[in-house]
Design a protein around this motif. Structure first.
Motif, PDB file in Angstrom:
ATOM      1  N   SER A  37      38.898  33.007  35.747  1.00  0.00           N
ATOM      2  CA  SER A  37      39.256  34.512  35.281  1.00  0.00           C
ATOM      3  C   SER A  37      38.236  35.305  34.615  1.00  0.00           C
ATOM      4  O   SER A  37      38.065  36.310  34.732  1.00  0.00           O
ATOM      5  CB  SER A  37      40.615  34.457  34.561  1.00  0.00           C
ATOM      6  OG  SER A  37      41.585  33.978  35.195  1.00  0.00           O
ATOM      7  N   LYS A  38      37.717  34.454  33.290  1.00  0.00           N
ATOM      8  CA  LYS A  38      36.519  35.222  33.050  1.00  0.00           C
ATOM      9  C   LYS A  38      35.601  35.511  33.748  1.00  0.00           C
ATOM     10  O   LYS A  38      34.772  36.508  33.542  1.00  0.00           O
ATOM     11  CB  LYS A  38      36.082  34.064  31.690  1.00  0.00           C
ATOM     12  CG  LYS A  38      35.170  34.814  30.902  1.00  0.00           C
ATOM     13  CD  LYS A  38      34.685  33.806  29.555  1.00  0.00           C
ATOM     14  CE  LYS A  38      33.777  34.571  28.889  1.00  0.00           C
ATOM     15  NZ  LYS A  38      33.204  33.891  27.618  1.00  0.00           N
ATOM     16  N   PHE A  39      34.987  34.668  34.900  1.00  0.00           N
ATOM     17  CA  PHE A  39      33.977  34.895  35.567  1.00  0.00           C
ATOM     18  C   PHE A  39      34.319  36.253  36.433  1.00  0.00           C
ATOM     19  O   PHE A  39      33.481  37.063  36.569  1.00  0.00           O
ATOM     20  CB  PHE A  39      33.924  33.770  36.920  1.00  0.00           C
ATOM     21  CG  PHE A  39      32.802  33.991  37.890  1.00  0.00           C
ATOM     22  CD1 PHE A  39      31.395  33.938  37.747  1.00  0.00           C
ATOM     23  CD2 PHE A  39      33.231  34.131  39.271  1.00  0.00           C
ATOM     24  CE1 PHE A  39      30.873  34.138  38.556  1.00  0.00           C
ATOM     25  CE2 PHE A  39      32.246  34.670  40.316  1.00  0.00           C
ATOM     26  CZ  PHE A  39      31.116  34.421  39.792  1.00  0.00           C
ATOM     27  N   CYS A  40      35.709  36.174  37.086  1.00  0.00           N
ATOM     28  CA  CYS A  40      35.920  37.454  37.724  1.00  0.00           C
ATOM     29  C   CYS A  40      35.952  38.823  36.883  1.00  0.00           C
ATOM     30  O   CYS A  40      35.424  39.945  37.330  1.00  0.00           O
ATOM     31  CB  CYS A  40      37.376  37.505  38.144  1.00  0.00           C
ATOM     32  SG  CYS A  40      37.614  36.260  39.764  1.00  0.00           S
ATOM     33  N   GLU A  41      36.257  38.843  35.793  1.00  0.00           N
ATOM     34  CA  GLU A  41      36.422  39.974  34.667  1.00  0.00           C
ATOM     35  C   GLU A  41      34.677  40.408  34.686  1.00  0.00           C
ATOM     36  O   GLU A  41      34.544  41.417  34.469  1.00  0.00           O
ATOM     37  CB  GLU A  41      36.749  39.497  33.278  1.00  0.00           C
ATOM     38  CG  GLU A  41      38.302  39.366  33.452  1.00  0.00           C
ATOM     39  CD  GLU A  41      39.036  38.710  32.138  1.00  0.00           C
ATOM     40  OE1 GLU A  41      38.290  38.716  31.249  1.00  0.00           O
ATOM     41  OE2 GLU A  41      40.263  38.535  32.530  1.00  0.00           O
ATOM     42  N   GLU A  42      33.983  39.147  34.136  1.00  0.00           N
ATOM     43  CA  GLU A  42      32.568  39.839  33.871  1.00  0.00           C
ATOM     44  C   GLU A  42      31.903  40.281  35.319  1.00  0.00           C
ATOM     45  O   GLU A  42      31.103  41.409  35.168  1.00  0.00           O
ATOM     46  CB  GLU A  42      31.817  38.340  33.643  1.00  0.00           C
ATOM     47  CG  GLU A  42      32.213  37.960  32.091  1.00  0.00           C
ATOM     48  CD  GLU A  42      31.543  36.646  31.673  1.00  0.00           C
ATOM     49  OE1 GLU A  42      31.050  35.997  32.739  1.00  0.00           O
ATOM     50  OE2 GLU A  42      31.651  36.246  30.532  1.00  0.00           O
ATOM     51  N   GLU A  43      32.298  39.764  36.355  1.00  0.00           N
ATOM     52  CA  GLU A  43      31.858  40.459  37.594  1.00  0.00           C
ATOM     53  C   GLU A  43      32.396  41.783  38.113  1.00  0.00           C
ATOM     54  O   GLU A  43      31.569  42.327  38.385  1.00  0.00           O
ATOM     55  CB  GLU A  43      32.255  39.357  38.770  1.00  0.00           C
ATOM     56  CG  GLU A  43      31.715  39.726  40.143  1.00  0.00           C
ATOM     57  CD  GLU A  43      31.982  38.334  41.197  1.00  0.00           C
ATOM     58  OE1 GLU A  43      31.068  37.666  41.676  1.00  0.00           O
ATOM     59  OE2 GLU A  43      32.864  38.453  41.522  1.00  0.00           O
ATOM     60  N   ASP A  44      33.458  41.914  37.598  1.00  0.00           N
ATOM     61  CA  ASP A  44      34.035  43.336  37.862  1.00  0.00           C
ATOM     62  C   ASP A  44      33.227  44.250  36.936  1.00  0.00           C
ATOM     63  O   ASP A  44      33.095  45.422  37.274  1.00  0.00           O
ATOM     64  CB  ASP A  44      35.437  43.406  37.743  1.00  0.00           C
ATOM     65  CG  ASP A  44      36.328  42.486  38.929  1.00  0.00           C
ATOM     66  OD1 ASP A  44      35.706  42.253  39.877  1.00  0.00           O
ATOM     67  OD2 ASP A  44      37.450  42.494  38.647  1.00  0.00           O
ATOM     68  N   LEU A  45      32.982  44.051  35.870  1.00  0.00           N
ATOM     69  CA  LEU A  45      32.390  44.659  34.827  1.00  0.00           C
ATOM     70  C   LEU A  45      30.982  45.207  35.380  1.00  0.00           C
ATOM     71  O   LEU A  45      30.482  46.374  35.092  1.00  0.00           O
ATOM     72  CB  LEU A  45      32.215  44.369  33.383  1.00  0.00           C
ATOM     73  CG  LEU A  45      33.606  44.211  32.689  1.00  0.00           C
ATOM     74  CD1 LEU A  45      33.208  43.257  31.439  1.00  0.00           C
ATOM     75  CD2 LEU A  45      34.122  45.273  32.322  1.00  0.00           C
ATOM     76  N   LYS A  46      30.193  44.248  36.233  1.00  0.00           N
ATOM     77  CA  LYS A  46      28.999  44.757  36.813  1.00  0.00           C
ATOM     78  C   LYS A  46      28.862  45.584  37.913  1.00  0.00           C
ATOM     79  O   LYS A  46      27.943  46.109  38.226  1.00  0.00           O
ATOM     80  CB  LYS A  46      28.504  43.250  37.270  1.00  0.00           C
ATOM     81  CG  LYS A  46      28.039  42.277  36.127  1.00  0.00           C
ATOM     82  CD  LYS A  46      27.264  41.014  36.760  1.00  0.00           C
ATOM     83  CE  LYS A  46      27.254  39.926  35.637  1.00  0.00           C
ATOM     84  NZ  LYS A  46      26.701  38.909  36.209  1.00  0.00           N
ATOM     85  N   HIS A  47      30.106  45.791  38.498  1.00  0.00           N
ATOM     86  CA  HIS A  47      30.166  46.665  39.701  1.00  0.00           C
ATOM     87  C   HIS A  47      31.046  48.239  39.271  1.00  0.00           C
ATOM     88  O   HIS A  47      31.685  48.273  38.671  1.00  0.00           O
ATOM     89  CB  HIS A  47      31.015  45.972  40.918  1.00  0.00           C
ATOM     90  CG  HIS A  47      30.608  44.702  41.270  1.00  0.00           C
ATOM     91  ND1 HIS A  47      29.267  44.770  41.862  1.00  0.00           N
ATOM     92  CD2 HIS A  47      30.490  43.398  40.981  1.00  0.00           C
ATOM     93  CE1 HIS A  47      28.856  43.525  42.255  1.00  0.00           C
ATOM     94  NE2 HIS A  47      29.717  42.695  41.585  1.00  0.00           N
TER      95      HIS A  47
END
Length: 154
Positions: free
Chosen positions: A144-154
């Motif tokens: 979940s944390k990985f996805c949140e961080e990834e989404d912030l990059k895009h």
């Protein structure tokens, strides 16, 4: 909202715990790869599919390329592809082993990957050759944390 409600009811019915991250569901009892595949481990057997997060980003799935039963898969390497109205994405195996079953339903109903990514939309089942590989995968909180961080990059 209806999808989240349905997901919660399905999780309750299946007696699995789920929590919601934005619009995507992450199941607590699974392990996750950084390439957005999930794995459910039962002894040396592993069921593999793509995550709710992945299917949401792909859009409506129109075709799933399945490997042959008996094929070898290697952790981190591709074994098939998912084609959607937006893009085609490789599907990587989160564990190594031999394919013992493929979800033939996806040939005629690829949309199961969207409608039920953690249940009816599973892709392959693998007899793992190295069960310790699961230890290198993320748990639900880490994913979940990985996805949140990834989404912030895009």
């Amino acid at each position: 909202m209806a999808c989240r409600l349905w997901g919660s009811r399905a999780a309750s019915y299946l007696k699995i715990s789920a929590f919601h991250r934005g619009f995507s569901t992450v199941l607590k009892d699974l392990k996750y790869a950084d390439s957005h595949e999930w794995v459910k481990v039962d002894g040396a057997s592993a069921t593999i599919g793509i995550t709710d997060h992945a299917q949401d980003h792909l859009g409506d799935v129109v075709y799933v390329e399945l490997p042959d039963v008996g094929a070898s898969v290697t952790q981190g390497n591709g074994f098939g592809a998912v084609e959607s109205v937006k893009a085609t994405s490789d599907v990587n195996s989160p564990v190594s082993g031999k394919v013992v079953e493929v979800n033939e339903e996806l040939s005629s109903s690829p949309g199961l990957v969207n409608a039920s990514p953690y249940d009816s939309g599973w892709i392959i089942k693998v007899e793992m050759s190295n069960t310790s590989e699961v230890n290198s995968l993320m748990d639900s909180d880490q994913y979940s944390k990985f996805c949140e961080e990834e989404d912030l990059k895009h």
